[in-house]
Design an enzyme around this catalytic site. Structure first.
Site, PDB file in Angstrom:
ATOM      1  N   SER A 108       0.793  -1.225   0.000  1.00  0.00           N
ATOM      2  CA  SER A 108       0.000   0.000   0.000  1.00  0.00           C
ATOM      3  C   SER A 108       0.827   1.276   0.000  1.00  0.00           C
ATOM      4  O   SER A 108       0.365   2.303  -0.468  1.00  0.00           O
ATOM      5  CB  SER A 108      -0.957  -0.013   1.188  1.00  0.00           C
ATOM      6  OG  SER A 108      -0.255  -0.203   2.397  1.00  0.00           O
ATOM      7  N   HIS A 123      -5.274  -3.015  -3.024  1.00  0.00           N
ATOM      8  CA  HIS A 123      -4.874  -2.057  -4.068  1.00  0.00           C
ATOM      9  C   HIS A 123      -4.766  -2.695  -5.447  1.00  0.00           C
ATOM     10  O   HIS A 123      -4.337  -2.045  -6.394  1.00  0.00           O
ATOM     11  CB  HIS A 123      -3.546  -1.398  -3.686  1.00  0.00           C
ATOM     12  CG  HIS A 123      -3.622  -0.684  -2.378  1.00  0.00           C
ATOM     13  ND1 HIS A 123      -4.026   0.625  -2.272  1.00  0.00           N
ATOM     14  CD2 HIS A 123      -3.397  -1.113  -1.110  1.00  0.00           C
ATOM     15  CE1 HIS A 123      -4.026   0.977  -0.991  1.00  0.00           C
ATOM     16  NE2 HIS A 123      -3.649  -0.064  -0.270  1.00  0.00           N
ATOM     17  N   LYS A 141     -11.648   1.297  -2.225  1.00  0.00           N
ATOM     18  CA  LYS A 141     -10.566   1.879  -3.031  1.00  0.00           C
ATOM     19  C   LYS A 141     -11.034   1.946  -4.483  1.00  0.00           C
ATOM     20  O   LYS A 141     -11.946   2.703  -4.801  1.00  0.00           O
ATOM     21  CB  LYS A 141      -9.286   1.103  -2.775  1.00  0.00           C
ATOM     22  CG  LYS A 141      -8.784   1.460  -1.361  1.00  0.00           C
ATOM     23  CD  LYS A 141      -7.798   0.543  -0.729  1.00  0.00           C
ATOM     24  CE  LYS A 141      -7.471   1.073   0.677  1.00  0.00           C
ATOM     25  NZ  LYS A 141      -6.988   0.073   1.593  1.00  0.00           N
TER      26      LYS A 141
HETATM   27  C1  LIG Z   1      -6.928   0.004   3.051  1.00  0.00           C
HETATM   28  C2  LIG Z   1      -6.356  -1.321   3.398  1.00  0.00           C
HETATM   29  C3  LIG Z   1      -6.981  -2.162   4.310  1.00  0.00           C
HETATM   30  C4  LIG Z   1      -8.150  -1.711   5.142  1.00  0.00           C
HETATM   31  O1  LIG Z   1      -9.309  -1.639   4.397  1.00  0.00           O
HETATM   32  P1  LIG Z   1     -10.518  -0.742   4.907  1.00  0.00           P
HETATM   33  O2  LIG Z   1     -11.692  -1.234   4.180  1.00  0.00           O
HETATM   34  O3  LIG Z   1     -10.158   0.658   4.575  1.00  0.00           O
HETATM   35  O4  LIG Z   1     -10.619  -0.970   6.399  1.00  0.00           O
HETATM   36  C5  LIG Z   1      -6.478  -3.430   4.472  1.00  0.00           C
HETATM   37  N1  LIG Z   1      -5.378  -3.842   3.810  1.00  0.00           N
HETATM   38  C6  LIG Z   1      -4.728  -3.042   2.946  1.00  0.00           C
HETATM   39  C7  LIG Z   1      -3.518  -3.546   2.244  1.00  0.00           C
HETATM   40  C8  LIG Z   1      -5.190  -1.749   2.730  1.00  0.00           C
HETATM   41  O5  LIG Z   1      -4.523  -0.936   1.920  1.00  0.00           O
END
Ligand SMILES: *Cc1c(COP(=O)(O)O)cnc(C)c1O
Length: 387
Positions: A178, A206, A242
């Protein structure tokens, strides 16, 4: 009254440039935002396909709200499990080529719920050192032995797997890191997991929507869809907040795994179901994601444009073929300073500091979106050059 120990601890954070505050957004998320009362071009979201403010998705949400309202009203095991959840789970499983899927209210909760319901004290987790915070917390909460291998180092991982006597093993990794943007060596990880009879947990937060011709994520990217489906110990997880443009997350794998999670995952059981409206938005978004490959092509073209220009002016971006294009500056204060200077020029690029990334590796996290125009990328390049 104020607690003096908190005040001095906060002062200590300020002194090392690690004090965090929130910027306030008005209006929609997108490539141009109104933040802290100022208009700027934003390279700061995870809205990689430009769907967070999609008119089509907003219409779906409004229609559903009109007919069934906003709240789920209960957890999934009470009366909160709606047919729209059921449909979204079916669509998600199909989208990522897995037998079955289960919705969670957030990615953080999915990671905690799955890892803690599959592993316990005598088991072992093998985690990439750069994994997301939620995976680290999940490992700690599970009480399993937590081995961390050097980032992407398969030799190190295999060594740890070979030496482990744990009855149940699980390899856990971000599929796309990330804060770095690089992609985990998933084909090799799958081979190692199979060789050591280990579970493989992929967090594709992602990658979904972004990787693969139809945005099916990291498994499509590596041509692993059918292999993954046939390995019952593969757990695929991705978030919906995302590239998908909504909110929440899902886990995909065997029907038995989903049944286990419904029975055992505490972050699934003891929480209110996501609004059914969101589930309908997710189904509609998957349709856009697989149909509109121009969004991924545009994203890739922005990444090339930025990388070519940075190479020309001698700015070393980190190696990444995804929407995340970090520029490593090293020190927390230099990174904060660069981010503030960009902001004054109307370009919003967040500074990522410790503990989100290891000490001494602070960086500007440039994130690109299909919503950007070429001109936005050019303005970013000019601003980077000037500061
Ligand atoms: C954003 C993210 C999460 C958390 O997801 P949310 O739905 O925002 O709680 C988990 N793992 C990774 C790799 C992320 O980038």
């Amino acid at each position: 009254m104020d607690d003096p120990s908190l005040i001095s601890a906060l002062d200590a954070l300020k002194r090392v440039d690690r004090y965090r505050t929130r910027r306030v957004l008005e209006g929609p998320q997108g490539p141009h935002v109104l933040v802290d009362g100022r208009r700027c071009i934003a390279f700061a979201s995870n809205d990689y396909l430009g769907l967070a403010n999609s008119a089509e998705l907003s219409r779906v949400a409004a229609l559903v709200i009109d007919s069934i309202g906003v709240g789920a009203g209960a957890s999934h095991l009470l009366s909160g499990h709606h047919v729209l959840h059921q449909i979204a789970e079916h669509d998600l499983a199909k989208h990522v080529g897995m037998p079955d899927a289960l919705l969670f209210s957030s990615g953080y909760m999915a990671n905690i719920g799955v890892v803690t319901s599959l592993l316990a004290r005598d088991d072992a987790i093998f985690a990439d050192k750069l994994n997301h915070a939620s995976l680290i917390d999940a490992a700690l909460l599970s009480r399993a032995k937590h081995h961390r291998y050097r980032h992407g180092d398969l030799g190190h991982l295999e060594d740890l797997l070979r030496r482990s006597k744990a009855r149940k093993k699980m390899v856990v990794t971000d599929a796309v890191f990330s804060m770095d943007g690089d992609i985990a060596p998933v084909p090799d990880l799958l081979r190692l997991a199979q060789r050591y009879d280990a579970w493989l947990y992929l967090d594709d937060a992602h990658g979904i929507g972004v990787l693969g011709h139809e945005g099916r994520g990291v498994l499509e990217h590596f041509g692993l869809l059918s292999q993954a489906r046939n390995y019952p110990k593969l757990v695929y997880m991705a978030t919906l907040g995302k590239a998908i443009g909504a909110s929440g997350a899902f886990v995909a794998g065997s029907p038995e795994l989903m049944a286990w999670l419904v029975n055992k995952a505490r972050t699934y059981i003891y929480t209110t179901a996501m609004p059914p409206m969101l589930a309908a938005v997710v189904s509609a978004s998957l349709n856009i994601v697989s149909r509109e490959s121009w969004r991924r092509e545009r994203l890739a073209s922005h990444a090339r444009r930025l990388r070519d220009a940075c190479a020309t002016i001698g700015l070393g971006l980190m190696a990444s073929e995804t929407a995340i294009q970090p520029l490593m500056l090293g020190s927390d204060s230099a990174t904060m300073d660069a981010s503030n200077k960009l902001m004054r020029r109307g370009v919003y690029v967040p500074a990522i500091r410790n503990p989100t990334v290891p000490l001494g590796t602070a960086r500007l996290r440039i994130s690109l979106s299909a919503g950007h125009e070429d001109q936005d990328i050019d303005e970013l390049i000019t601003a980077l050059q000037d500061i």
